[in-house]
Scaffold this motif. Structure first.
Motif, mmCIF file in Angstrom:
data_model
loop_
_atom_site.group_PDB
_atom_site.id
_atom_site.type_symbol
_atom_site.label_atom_id
_atom_site.label_comp_id
_atom_site.label_asym_id
_atom_site.label_seq_id
_atom_site.Cartn_x
_atom_site.Cartn_y
_atom_site.Cartn_z
ATOM 1 N N UNK A 197 0.833 -1.205 0.000
ATOM 2 C CA UNK A 197 0.000 0.000 0.000
ATOM 3 C C UNK A 197 0.869 1.257 0.000
ATOM 4 N N UNK A 198 1.933 1.223 0.808
ATOM 5 C CA UNK A 198 2.828 2.364 0.917
ATOM 6 C C UNK A 198 3.487 2.657 -0.426
ATOM 7 N N UNK A 199 3.899 1.615 -1.129
ATOM 8 C CA UNK A 199 4.513 1.803 -2.441
ATOM 9 C C UNK A 199 3.518 2.398 -3.427
ATOM 10 N N UNK A 200 2.307 1.876 -3.418
ATOM 11 C CA UNK A 200 1.266 2.377 -4.338
ATOM 12 C C UNK A 200 0.922 3.823 -4.020
ATOM 13 N N UNK A 201 0.732 4.137 -2.755
ATOM 14 C CA UNK A 201 0.350 5.502 -2.374
ATOM 15 C C UNK A 201 1.499 6.491 -2.541
#
Length: 127
Positions: A119-123
């Motif tokens: 999620x952190x990478x996507x956001x």
């Protein structure tokens, strides 16, 4: 349309909660090893988890996973008596179950951390 990872995250969270509940019950069993007529208790959530995983489908035509509100069941093993005082707690068995649950708990935490890292990478846009 639901994002499929929400179901995976929910299942991981539910399994983590159930593993923690199992550890508490095992701790109670170990604490009551010398209590007369105490019967060992165990948390049974494997069946609920298996049914939830079977209900999780990747095709939109399949039935989606729904939380039916089922909680893990605590069962009492009243069939045996190991000690003369009527107690049936086997410390060796409880310690091995506790070790198993600790390994499961650590694996589930690692899986949840991996999901949040994704999620952190996507956001963050891949930075």
């Amino acid at each position: 349309m639901k994002i499929q990872t929400q179901n995976v995250t929910y299942l991981l969270e539910k399994a983590l909660d159930n593993t923690a509940d199992s550890q508490k019950v095992i701790g109670q069993n170990i604490a009551n090893v010398d209590t007369p007529n105490y019967k060992a208790r165990h948390v049974n959530f494997q069946n609920e988890l298996k049914s939830a995983l079977q209900a999780y489908k990747t095709d939109p035509k399949h039935m989606s996973f729904k939380n039916n509100g089922e909680e893990p069941k605590v069962t009492v093993d009243a069939s045996t008596s190991i000690q003369n005082n009527g107690n049936n707690v086997d410390v060796d068995k409880e310690m091995s179950l506790l070790a198993r649950d600790q390994i499961n708990y650590q694996a589930l935490v690692a899986a949840i951390n991996q999901k949040f890292q994704q999620y952190k990478i996507v956001l963050g846009g891949g930075r």
